[in-house]
Design a protein around this motif. Structure first.
Motif, PDB file in Angstrom:
ATOM      1  N   VAL A   8      24.937   1.573  30.644  1.00 40.79           N
ATOM      2  CA  VAL A   8      23.778   2.431  30.456  1.00 40.79           C
ATOM      3  C   VAL A   8      22.499   1.602  30.433  1.00 40.79           C
ATOM      4  N   ARG A   9      22.548   0.489  29.720  1.00 43.67           N
ATOM      5  CA  ARG A   9      21.372  -0.378  29.630  1.00 43.67           C
ATOM      6  C   ARG A   9      20.954  -0.882  31.007  1.00 43.67           C
ATOM      7  N   LEU A  10      21.932  -1.257  31.828  1.00 46.09           N
ATOM      8  CA  LEU A  10      21.616  -1.772  33.160  1.00 46.09           C
ATOM      9  C   LEU A  10      21.137  -0.665  34.090  1.00 46.09           C
ATOM     10  N   ALA A  11      21.741   0.513  33.979  1.00 43.61           N
ATOM     11  CA  ALA A  11      21.294   1.638  34.803  1.00 43.61           C
ATOM     12  C   ALA A  11      19.854   1.996  34.465  1.00 43.61           C
ATOM     13  N   LEU A  12      19.537   1.987  33.170  1.00 49.38           N
ATOM     14  CA  LEU A  12      18.169   2.280  32.737  1.00 49.38           C
ATOM     15  C   LEU A  12      17.215   1.166  33.160  1.00 49.38           C
ATOM     16  N   ALA A  13      17.629  -0.072  32.978  1.00 50.61           N
ATOM     17  CA  ALA A  13      16.778  -1.208  33.356  1.00 50.61           C
ATOM     18  C   ALA A  13      16.471  -1.191  34.841  1.00 50.61           C
ATOM     19  N   SER A  14      17.457  -0.806  35.654  1.00 56.06           N
ATOM     20  CA  SER A  14      17.276  -0.844  37.112  1.00 56.06           C
ATOM     21  C   SER A  14      16.166   0.078  37.594  1.00 56.06           C
ATOM     22  N   LEU A  15      15.803   1.072  36.783  1.00 55.99           N
ATOM     23  CA  LEU A  15      14.701   1.960  37.159  1.00 55.99           C
ATOM     24  C   LEU A  15      13.376   1.198  37.202  1.00 55.99           C
ATOM     25  N   GLY A  16      13.354   0.025  36.561  1.00 60.02           N
ATOM     26  CA  GLY A  16      12.157  -0.810  36.593  1.00 60.02           C
ATOM     27  C   GLY A  16      11.867  -1.388  37.961  1.00 60.02           C
ATOM     28  N   LYS A  17      12.804  -1.219  38.896  1.00 62.73           N
ATOM     29  CA  LYS A  17      12.570  -1.663  40.273  1.00 62.73           C
ATOM     30  C   LYS A  17      11.344  -0.987  40.857  1.00 62.73           C
ATOM     31  N   ALA A  18      10.998   0.170  40.289  1.00 60.15           N
ATOM     32  CA  ALA A  18       9.811   0.891  40.751  1.00 60.15           C
ATOM     33  C   ALA A  18       8.558   0.041  40.619  1.00 60.15           C
ATOM     34  N   TRP A  19       8.533  -0.819  39.605  1.00 56.46           N
ATOM     35  CA  TRP A  19       7.358  -1.681  39.387  1.00 56.46           C
ATOM     36  C   TRP A  19       7.469  -2.994  40.165  1.00 56.46           C
ATOM     37  N   TYR A  20       8.668  -3.273  40.667  1.00 56.46           N
ATOM     38  CA  TYR A  20       8.878  -4.505  41.437  1.00 56.46           C
ATOM     39  C   TYR A  20       8.676  -4.267  42.936  1.00 56.46           C
ATOM     40  N   SER A  21       9.252  -3.187  43.443  1.00 59.79           N
ATOM     41  CA  SER A  21       9.150  -2.940  44.888  1.00 59.79           C
ATOM     42  C   SER A  21       9.062  -1.461  45.238  1.00 59.79           C
TER      43      SER A  21
END
Length: 315
Positions: free
Chosen positions: A227-240
């Motif tokens: 869950v933590r990784l799935a949630l963290a991966s949404l931060g890709k929006a700020w990366y690319s």
């Protein structure tokens, strides 16, 4: 112990990246083939203690320990020690030497290696993000314990490393790729990644009343690795990603019921009901077991879990 400090202390090894300036001293010593030199440390900058860190820490602890006899302290602090100084050493060569001395040819756990290996760009980024988000990382053990919590360490350094990799690539990559493989970070813009992670992780922590404790709080499913990784991966929006990706990430954070409950069973791990305490308990799943389920639950409207974890009434 201070009572056993009368012998010769092993030498300390100090390494400077910069080259030290020296002045030769004329000598006439039989058998000495080179002149002695006096080195100037005034502009040398900071040095790395390559060997002797534990001895140095022990001396500091004895110095500050009020129960140790003052005469013993004085005898220890006045003891002369040998310090080997290396200068003009390239940082990469130094880091290679440090890891070879401390990690190769001996059993070293992943957490210790991650903390020591300054060549690991993923971990370096995770450390930088933790400072910006004010999350103290645990660097000993395999999982967060009561001792870690007492020290306000809410996230393992290896788990912070996984979160950073999830943002850069994917949660599946974060649990399936060796963190020591230099090829794994080829093409990654780590300054941009650090900024993206710092922004998104601050948003996550700000969403919950407990702040950084959210990563280990038993009332929420964020402590579950998938869950933590799935949630963290949404931060890709700020990366690319795009501005719409950022809006979607924030929307998911707000619309999901993150409290431990049966709606997270078989996604975050095994959820059971504790009748005696009238609450649900989570046996958090490992990273590889439930990553796909967690990603689908957060982002795939066709998944049954998608609507289940957004149900605040039927928890």
């Amino acid at each position: 112990s201070p009572e056993r400090t009368w012998g010769v202390l092993p030498n300390f090894v100090v390494v400077f990246e910069s080259s030290l300036e020296s002045e030769p001293v004329p000598t006439q010593i039989r058998g000495l083939t080179e002149n002695l030199s006096v080195y100037d440390f005034s502009s040398a900058g900071r040095a790395a203690l390559a060997d002797g860190e534990s001895r140095h820490l022990a001396v500091e602890e004895i110095r500050d320990d009020l129960s140790v006899d003052l005469l013993l302290k004085d005898k220890l602090l006045e003891k002369r020690v040998t310090v080997d100084v290396y200068h003009g050493v390239d940082p990469k060569r130094l880091s290679d030497m440090f890891i070879d001395l401390n990690c190769e040819g001996r059993a070293v756990d992943n957490v210790t290696r991650a903390n020591l290996d300054i060549r690991n760009e993923w971990v370096n980024c995770a450390k930088a993000v933790s400072k910006r988000t004010k999350v103290k990382l645990a660097t000993q053990g395999r999982n967060i314990t009561k001792g870690h919590l007492r020290d306000k360490e809410y996230l393992m350094i290896t788990h912070a490393d996984q979160m950073v990799r999830a943002v850069a690539k994917s949660p599946h990559f974060a649990v399936g790729q060796s963190t020591n493989d230099t090829r794994s970070w080829e093409g990654v813009d780590f300054k941009k990644l650090e900024d993206a992670c710092a922004i998104w992780f601050k948003i996550i922590q700000g969403h919950f009343d407990v702040g950084p404790e959210i990563y280990s709080d038993k009332h929420y499913v964020i402590r579950s690795i998938p869950v933590r990784l799935a949630l963290a991966s949404l931060g890709k929006a700020w990366y690319s990603g795009t501005s719409n990706d950022k809006k979607r990430a924030k929307s998911i954070l707000k619309e999901v019921n993150w409290e431990v409950g049966m709606h997270w069973d078989q996604i975050a791990g095994e959820v059971s009901y504790d009748k005696d305490n009238d609450r649900h308990q989570l046996a958090a799943a490992g990273g590889k077991q439930k990553v796909t389920a967690a990603v689908n639950a957060l982002t795939n409207p066709d998944s049954p879990a998608y609507s289940a974890i957004r149900d605040f009434e039927g928890k």
